[in-house]
Design an enzyme around this catalytic site. Structure first.
Site, PDB file in Angstrom:
ATOM      1  N   GLU A   1      -9.677   2.249   4.619  1.00 27.83           N
ATOM      2  CA  GLU A   1      -9.556   3.343   3.693  1.00 27.83           C
ATOM      3  C   GLU A   1     -10.748   3.765   2.899  1.00 27.83           C
ATOM      4  OE1 GLU A   1      -7.770   3.592  -0.795  1.00 27.83           O
ATOM      5  OE2 GLU A   1      -6.290   2.455   0.576  1.00 27.83           O
ATOM      6  N   HIS A  36      -7.233  -3.392   5.393  1.00 30.02           N
ATOM      7  CA  HIS A  36      -6.760  -1.878   5.267  1.00 30.02           C
ATOM      8  C   HIS A  36      -7.374  -0.987   4.120  1.00 30.02           C
ATOM      9  CE1 HIS A  36      -4.366   0.645   2.678  1.00 30.02           C
ATOM     10  NE2 HIS A  36      -3.583   1.108   3.792  1.00 30.02           N
ATOM     11  N   ASN A  37      -7.749  -1.735   3.035  1.00 29.66           N
ATOM     12  CA  ASN A  37      -8.467  -0.966   1.819  1.00 29.66           C
ATOM     13  C   ASN A  37      -9.899  -0.708   2.298  1.00 29.66           C
ATOM     14  OD1 ASN A  37      -6.163  -1.561   0.521  1.00 29.66           O
ATOM     15  ND2 ASN A  37      -7.261  -2.083  -1.347  1.00 29.66           N
ATOM     16  N   LYS A  50      -4.283  -6.472   4.160  1.00 27.76           N
ATOM     17  CA  LYS A  50      -4.332  -5.451   2.938  1.00 27.76           C
ATOM     18  C   LYS A  50      -5.717  -5.031   2.678  1.00 27.76           C
ATOM     19  CE  LYS A  50      -2.795  -2.586  -0.280  1.00 27.76           C
ATOM     20  NZ  LYS A  50      -3.897  -2.529  -1.260  1.00 27.76           N
ATOM     21  N   SER A  89       1.063  -1.103  -0.029  1.00 27.04           N
ATOM     22  CA  SER A  89       0.096   0.025   0.040  1.00 27.04           C
ATOM     23  C   SER A  89       0.922   1.351  -0.015  1.00 27.04           C
ATOM     24  CB  SER A  89      -0.897   0.088   1.188  1.00 27.04           C
ATOM     25  OG  SER A  89      -1.611   1.252   1.201  1.00 27.04           O
TER      26      SER A  89
END
Length: 485
Positions: free
Chosen positions: A193, A189-190, A186, A131
């Protein structure tokens, strides 16, 4: 060919791939570059990679021949079938102990499958989240590797060398766990986000439509917020975006169509949260907000037919802006709490043993959600590795208490004035649900038992004992079996 000198090969010369290669080169790693369209290899070597130690390959056999053992091959290609296709092309040329690394945004279940398939052949497989976008890839991303643990010693130096550094040189990269755990982290995380971006957009709409502020005034607010608890990459770039002028001198943001795209990781997060029965409501609302934004023609038509209040917030502007800041910060705490709930459930389901403080550290720099706030999350899990929910940590509990009045005023005023704040609202609803010792689900269970004989537990009996009532007097004595879908 002479003795191989390549430390690692990277397949895929789009922007992320090229920038990762240049980053590795800066850290004394000899990279072999390859692309399906081999003319891109020559172009890269003639321009961006000119004068470096980067090597080019024009075929898979040549790529493999240039690598030192154990061979390390990193894929930066589109998720899905292209990853499997390249794996199949590599397999005939690799030997036991060689390592394939997928650095794209692959679905964690695909990575799980690939780890098993390649380990059965004696190969090692790493699925790693990367990222930070173009700049992060070039100068220091957040890297989240998982998969075959035996591969970690062979990629650790490279990955930690190129990763972003925080707190006096600590790399934003560490081993996550087995299977698809790296890509799972990940994915979350997204999803977070998505939530962060939606929260910022709701604050922007409240200031733009509710307070009638100009882009320049809002830019100043975000720049001010970036000096405090909300200090983060996304808040920083929001201030920069709002300050950017178009060629005619007007704010560029006002000329951008209000229809948002998405690539799927937010959707995957929401789907998996449902599968694991984790109420990740804020990320879900952020995903659905993008879906609503895509309905532009319908919204334009509906605006001429459906009525509602005039979106005007009245009162002291500075006080209202401070309330919006509190709503944004409190909602952000809830969003991260939900994301960590999801990772905890996935870790338990898959026996990954995730290090939650370590994940916060990996996200402290390089990645899109990097922020001062993540340091506090690491402290929370350092204080209690088994913390059941981030909102129960002393620091975050205090912050939520301090933000609560302003948060409630914003959600109430938004509803009364017809300004949609789905993420602010669902965050507050979740907070209130989570702190509610007695929810109305007892009535819901009675309804389920009434129409479907689904049974219920009683407050005056031990958990795990199920009961059925013949509500109408005409029902049977047989109840439905109990299970969780």
């Amino acid at each position: 060919m002479s003795t191989p000198t390549g430390d690692i090969a990277l397949i895929g010369l789009a922007v992320m791939g090229q920038n990762l290669i240049l980053n590795m080169n800066d850290h004394d790693v000899t990279v072999v570059a390859y692309n399906r369209t081999t003319s891109k290899v020559d172009d890269f070597l003639a321009h961006e990679a000119k004068g470096t130690r980067i090597q080019g390959a024009h075929s898979i056999p040549e790529l493999v021949a240039r690598l030192k053992r154990p061979r390390r091959v990193m894929l930066m290609v589109k998720a899905g079938a292209p990853v499997d296709e390249f794996i199949q092309q590599l397999l005939p040329h690799l030997e036991p102990g060689d390592i394939i690394i997928d650095g794209g945004n692959s679905l964690y279940g695909d990575t799980d499958r690939r780890v098993k398939e390649l380990e059965a052949r004696g190969l090692l497989y790493v699925g790693t989240g990367v990222s930070g976008g173009e700049e992060g890839a070039r100068f220091g991303p957040s890297i989240m590797p998982g998969g075959s643990a035996a591969a970690w010693p062979h990629v650790k130096t490279i990955f930690q060398g190129i990763a972003a550094k925080v707190d006096g040189g600590t790399p934003c990269c560490d081993w996550v766990g087995g299977g698809g755990s790296g890509h799972y982290v990940k994915m979350v995380h997204n999803g977070i986000e998505y939530g962060d971006m939606q929260l910022i957009c709701e604050a922007y709409q409240l200031m733009r439509d509710g307070l009638g502020m100009s882009a320049a005034e809002m830019a100043a607010v975000f720049q001010d917020w970036n000096q405090g608890d909300l200090d983060s990459f996304l808040i920083e770039i929001t201030g920069n975006i709002l300050a950017k002028l178009d060629e005619d001198g007007s704010p560029l943001v006002d000329h951008i169509l209000d229809t948002a795209g998405q690539k799927g990781t937010g959707k995957w997060t929401v789907i998996d949260s449902a599968n694991l029965a984790q109420p990740v409501t804020l990320i879900a609302e952020a995903v659905f907000a993008r879906c609503v934004s895509a309905m532009k023609p319908e919204r334009v038509h509906a605006a001429t037919l459906l009525t509602g209040p005039n979106p005007t917030l009245s009162g002291d502007r500075a006080a209202l802006i401070e309330d919006i800041r509190k709503a944004l910060y409190a909602s952000k705490i809830v969003s991260y709490a939900q994301g960590y709930m999801l990772m905890r459930a996935a870790s338990q389901e898959n026996n990954w043993g995730l290090n939650y403080g370590g994940i916060a550290l990996m996200w402290r720099g390089g990645c899109i959600i990097r922020s001062r706030f993540l340091g506090k999350i690491k402290e929370a899990f350092d204080n209690d590795a088994n913390l059941p929910n981030l909102m129960l940590d002393g620091y975050f509990r205090q912050e939520l208490a301090q933000c609560q009045d302003g948060w409630r005023r914003v959600v109430a005023a938004s509803a009364l004035n017809g300004i949609p704040v789905p993420a602010f609202s669902t965050a507050l609803a979740f907070y209130d649900s989570y702190r509610c010792a007695r929810l109305p689900a007892n009535l819901l269970q009675a309804q389920r038992d009434y129409f479907g004989a689904h049974t219920y537990e009683r407050t005056d009996k031990p958990r795990g004992q199920f009961f059925h009532t013949n509500w109408t007097g005409s029902g049977g004595r047989v109840s439905s079996s109990t299970y969780n879908a």
